[in-house]
Design a protein around this motif. Structure first.
Motif, short mmCIF file in Angstrom:
data_model
loop_
_atom_site.label_atom_id
_atom_site.label_comp_id
_atom_site.label_asym_id
_atom_site.label_seq_id
_atom_site.Cartn_x
_atom_site.Cartn_y
_atom_site.Cartn_z
N GLN A 212 2.50 -9.10 3.71
CA GLN A 212 3.58 -8.65 4.59
C GLN A 212 3.01 -7.93 5.82
OE1 GLN A 212 6.62 -9.61 4.17
NE2 GLN A 212 7.48 -8.51 5.88
N TYR B 131 9.51 -1.42 6.02
CA TYR B 131 9.29 -2.29 4.86
C TYR B 131 8.90 -1.47 3.63
CZ TYR B 131 6.96 -5.58 1.74
OH TYR B 131 6.58 -6.28 0.64
N CYS B 132 7.99 -0.53 3.80
CA CYS B 132 7.54 0.29 2.66
C CYS B 132 8.67 1.15 2.10
CB CYS B 132 6.38 1.20 3.08
SG CYS B 132 4.87 0.33 3.37
N PHE C 137 2.19 -6.85 -0.46
CA PHE C 137 2.23 -5.88 0.63
C PHE C 137 1.23 -6.27 1.73
CE2 PHE C 137 0.58 -1.79 2.34
CZ PHE C 137 1.72 -1.36 2.98
N TYR D 185 7.43 0.68 -6.84
CA TYR D 185 6.86 1.62 -5.87
C TYR D 185 6.06 2.71 -6.60
CZ TYR D 185 6.51 5.38 -2.51
OH TYR D 185 6.02 6.37 -1.70
N TYR E 131 1.69 -6.60 -6.51
CA TYR E 131 2.58 -6.18 -5.43
C TYR E 131 1.82 -5.65 -4.23
CZ TYR E 131 6.73 -7.53 -7.82
OH TYR E 131 7.70 -8.30 -8.40
N PHE F 106 11.26 -1.10 0.50
CA PHE F 106 10.73 -1.60 -0.77
C PHE F 106 10.86 -0.51 -1.84
CE2 PHE F 106 7.38 -2.05 -3.90
CZ PHE F 106 7.53 -3.37 -4.29
N THR G 214 14.51 -0.22 -2.92
CA THR G 214 15.04 -1.35 -3.67
C THR G 214 14.27 -1.64 -4.95
OG1 THR G 214 13.80 -2.88 -2.27
CG2 THR G 214 16.09 -2.46 -1.66
N HIS G 215 13.03 -1.17 -5.03
CA HIS G 215 12.19 -1.39 -6.21
C HIS G 215 11.48 -0.08 -6.59
CE1 HIS G 215 12.41 -5.30 -4.10
NE2 HIS G 215 12.49 -5.79 -5.32
#
Length: 197
Positions: free
Chosen positions: A40, A61-62, A37, A73, A33, A65, A68-69
Motif C-alpha cells: 500500500q 490508511y494506517c 502495508f 492493528y 499484514y 486500518f 476497521t481492523h
C-alpha cells in the motif's frame, strides 16, 4: 484458534505442525499484514502527485486500518511481547519502516543491512530524526482512534471517515508547516496566528 488457523490457511488440527506456538502464529499474521502495508505504501507513493500528499494518505490508511481492523492493528504494532525477537517480523517491520523513511526523505536513507541495528537510536536518529517523529505521530494518532473508536468526538457527524481524514490532514499540515515551533516561540500573551493554505 480455528479463526486464526483459517486466517493463515492451516487446518486447526495441523496448527502445531506449522507453528511452534500461538505467539508464532500471531506474529505470522502480523507479518502478512505488514507485507500488505508495504504494498500500500508503494501504491500510494506511485499514485500521489507529491510526497506530502502521499504521507497524508499513508497516515489516513494506517489510522483507518486500525479503526476497521483493531485486532490486526494491535498484532502489527507492538501488542505482542518480544515480537522483535521473531526474525520474519523484525525483517518485515524494518522493511516497512525503510519504505516510510524513503517516502519522507525521497530516497532510501538506510537499510537493515547497514552497520547498525534497528535499535541503535543514536545512529538512526541522526539519519532520520524527522522520520522517527512522523512515525511516532502516526502511531499516536492511530492509537488515539483505535482506542476511542467509534465513541470519540471525531466520529460525530454524517461521515466519520471524512471527519477523521480532515482532522488528520489538519494535524499533518500543522506538523509540516512547523506550527509547534511558532507556538513554542510565541510569548504567552501573544495571539497566535497560523498561516492557512
Amino acid at each position: 484458534m480455528r479463526r486464526l488457523a483459517k486466517e493463515v490457511k492451516v487446518a486447526p488440527a495441523n496448527f502445531y505442525n506449522h507453528y511452534g506456538s500461538l505467539h508464532d502464529l500471531l506474529l505470522e499474521i502480523a507479518v502478512e499484514y505488514f507485507q500488505i502495508f508495504r504494498r500500500q505504501i508503494a501504491h500510494i507513493n506511485r499514485t500521489c502527485a507529491n510526497r506530502t500528499d502521499a504521507l497524508k494518505r499513508i497516515v489516513f490508511y494506517c489510522v483507518d486500518f486500525g479503526c476497521t481492523h483493531p485486532q490486526l492493528y494491535r498484532l502489527m504494532f507492538g501488542y505482542i511481547p518480544d515480537a522483535y525477537a521473531y526474525p520474519r517480523y523484525r525483517i518485515v517491520v524494518g522493511a516497512a519502516f525503510e519504505d516510510l523513511m524513503e517516502l519522507i526523505y525521497g530516497k532510501r536513507v538506510f537499510t537493515l543491512t547497514d552497520d547498525f541495528g534497528p535499535n541503535d537510536m543514536e545512529t538512526l536518529s541522526r539519519k532520520v530524526q524527522a522520520g522517527y517523529g512522523m512515525y511516532a505521530m502516526l502511531c499516536g494518532l492511530s492509537n488515539l482512534f483505535v482506542i476511542k473508536a467509534p465513541t470519540g468526538p471525531l466520529f460525530d457527524g454524517d461521515n466519520p471517515r471524512e471527519s477523521m481524514a480532515a482532522f488528520l490532514g489538519d494535524i499533518l499540515d500543522a506538523f509540516i508547516r512547523g506550527d509547534l515551533a511558532r507556538a513554542l516561540d510565541a510569548k504567552p500573551d501573544e495571539e497566535e496566528s497560523s498561516p492557512k493554505d
